[in-house]
Design an enzyme around this catalytic site. Sequence first.
Site, short mmCIF file in Angstrom:
data_model
loop_
_atom_site.label_atom_id
_atom_site.label_comp_id
_atom_site.label_asym_id
_atom_site.label_seq_id
_atom_site.Cartn_x
_atom_site.Cartn_y
_atom_site.Cartn_z
N GLU A 29 -1.16 1.76 0.68
CA GLU A 29 -1.98 2.12 1.06
C GLU A 29 -3.05 1.75 0.58
O GLU A 29 -3.29 1.46 -0.40
CB GLU A 29 -2.56 3.70 0.78
N LYS B 172 -6.35 5.03 -7.60
CA LYS B 172 -7.40 4.33 -6.96
C LYS B 172 -8.25 4.76 -6.81
O LYS B 172 -10.08 3.79 -6.81
CB LYS B 172 -6.64 3.24 -5.47
N ARG C 128 9.68 8.72 -10.81
CA ARG C 128 8.43 7.51 -11.36
C ARG C 128 8.37 7.37 -13.09
O ARG C 128 8.82 7.60 -13.70
CB ARG C 128 6.97 8.67 -11.15
#
Length: 809
Positions: free
Chosen positions: A46, A282, A272
């Site tokens: 993104e 972010k 993960r």
Amino acid sequence: MTAPDSTPPAAGDRAPRVAPNFITEIIERDLQSGKYPQVVTRFPPEPSGYAHLGHIFASFLDFQTAAQYGGRYHLRMDDTNPDLATQEYADAIADDLRWLGWDWGEHLYYASDHFEQYYAYAEQLVKQGDAYVDSVTGDEMARLRGDARTPGTPSPYRDRTPEENLDLLRRMRAGEFADGAHVLRAKIDLGSPNMKLRDPVLYRILRGHHYRAGDAWCIYPMYDFQHPIQDALEGVTHSMCSLEFVDNRAIYDWLMEKLGFSPRPHQYEFGRRGLEYTITSKRKLRRLVEAGAVNGWDDPRMPTLRAQRRLGVTPEAVRAFAAQIGVSRTNRTVDLSVYENAVRSDLNHRAPRVMAVLDPLPVTLENLTEAQTLSLPYWPFDVVRDSPDGLVALPDGERVAPEVAVRDVPLTRELVIERDDFNPEPPRGFKRLTPGGTVRLRGAGIIRADRFDVDDSGQVTRVYATLLGEDAKAGGVIHWVSAEQGVPAEFRLYDRLFRVPNPEAANPEDTQAEPIAPDFDPEEIGHEDETKPLDAGFMAFLNPTSLRVTRGLVEPSVTRDPAGTRYQFERQGYFWRDPVDSREDALVFGRIITLKDAWAKATQKAEMPAKAPKAAKAQARKTEPTEKAAPATLTPEQEAEVTRLTALGVPDAEARTLARDAALLTFLSGATPDGTFAQVASWTANDLAPGLRAGEVRVAAADLAPLAALLSDKKVTTRVARDVLTRAAQTGEAPAAMVERENLAGGLSDDALNAAIAQVMADHTDKVDAYRAGKTALLGFFTGQVMRLSGGKADPATLNAALQAALNG
């Protein structure tokens, strides 16, 4: 910001390969069966911030998997949120990933370029009766969804006709309604035990200027709707994401079925990888920038790739790090030292050795009457010895014979040494310069300190020394620079940005707290929820000494070298010229990495005191497995063991963990060296490691092979395998015997399935009546209850048919 090293490397076949794993096994079967003619993967960041270390593993897995199988790799900007996405971030992400070595050719996609297609599919779902416009508030929608114990309740708008829904959807697009007034929801199953299937939102009204689409849209698709469709539109075959997406896969599959895509992509989840001492959210990285805790997204202390580039890390080091992280079905936290050691290993054979003094103390060689020019080698013996072609590199990259790889170093009467290398009152064992003592100057000879000056505060201001002959003895070696010809420079000493492994811990005062699940990016778990209040507790864990600035001298040879040369400043660490702030008339060197891991011992001591309470030790064993750093070098015997283990299919990172741990290696020596070995090794390095080190594991390694075979043949689930493994470790019983005794393998017999269904119906007669009265959404509730009662062994298709037969009977 200026991006250093903008020329990307040609990764391709030179990039480290992905070790065999369950996803590569699936791909090989798909290619062999002809299911797909070509592998197509995608990496979908993104563009709401800069690419960071959290992207490395996922992007490496996507790109290298496609490359290894002769497939195609796509880069996609998932830019469906107008409030966050910007062209600056999109361009920066592409630039940083290209620097990393990934080549997508013409296959760069923007999700926003397909808004019209997404909307067309939304109308298709509405016309099919598979989606509806809901008009309840967000809070009411959450309440009506129910919870894990309670099925959802239909919205009063769920039964709108397709015509009504289509009219409302088109008016939503036309901008007739305020933000939040309506949403488009999938009509799936409000009784599903998978909460994701309880009529997820597909579109919401959101007015915002989109950096590519402008003001053309006021409704935007949700990630769970857009992402699978974009995969299908691009022809993706294997859509890889982390385990947090496992429940979302049901929406993915539902959309592919309802929209009739064929051939269609399939989603596969891998464990993960978190990174200690690091934050990759972010939102939180933006907070660090906005609060002035760092000097922008490219501050070398930041985990962004742009920052790592400015720091001086090479793409080869980053790729080597990514290759060390094994692919598995479990979540793991990687010690930051694994990354740091990959950087050190890369620089050891890349960075020529020179000298710099960061905290100068003047030294006068009283018996040196004339300046001398010394010819000193750039490379130490071990690097020369390990050179595959017998050559070494000059700073400009030219490879030459070792005897030619030298530089001129001036030795003058006035020198500088490190202030810490002289002590007028030395502690016991001090092996540097002392009053009346001797020490060797690197490459220049032995000196004796005869006397020294101090200022009014008692600080030493100058040392007077004599240069002795080679027949003198010295206890240590120190580095130095000519005070007369050395070049002034600023040195920026970077260190870890956070002082604790888990900066997102619940309590800033409790650095031992179990970490809170961090916010990851869409390629990891989905879009970050920007509406959720930001917990800024992580700011309390900032390391106050993450940047120290000193001024000193560096030997003059560096002024003749290319600006991008990386050096090892002897005894100081690896450095290079800061590509943003350094100039020819004002050199600025930033430290890329220290020579050794200064955190390891301190961290170990702080995290587990010698007499830690039993509860603390038990809690440490409960936390998720951590991939600890391999030492910078292993012994020859350990390296041989790594080679043996990797040949048996064990990922490199796990092989190194095992090779350096006698307790684990001793246990694994009893394992069967066949196709089950890699799985047994994984359990040894991760699940069993704490117990093995504590001497608490009672099961034998040889007894794990049958369980690994059952798991590989899909006769037991991962959950069942882990459960019996845990119990076997405690009791010593062979896990396969446990599986057989408790009938944990295979599916349920028809009789056992019907008995479970009858039991669930008897326990919930009120819901049976409600189902038969028309509340058919309760089918999902009954499915979940039977699955729980059967331990997850019921085949879904068989269960669905049997349930409907029983409920409709």
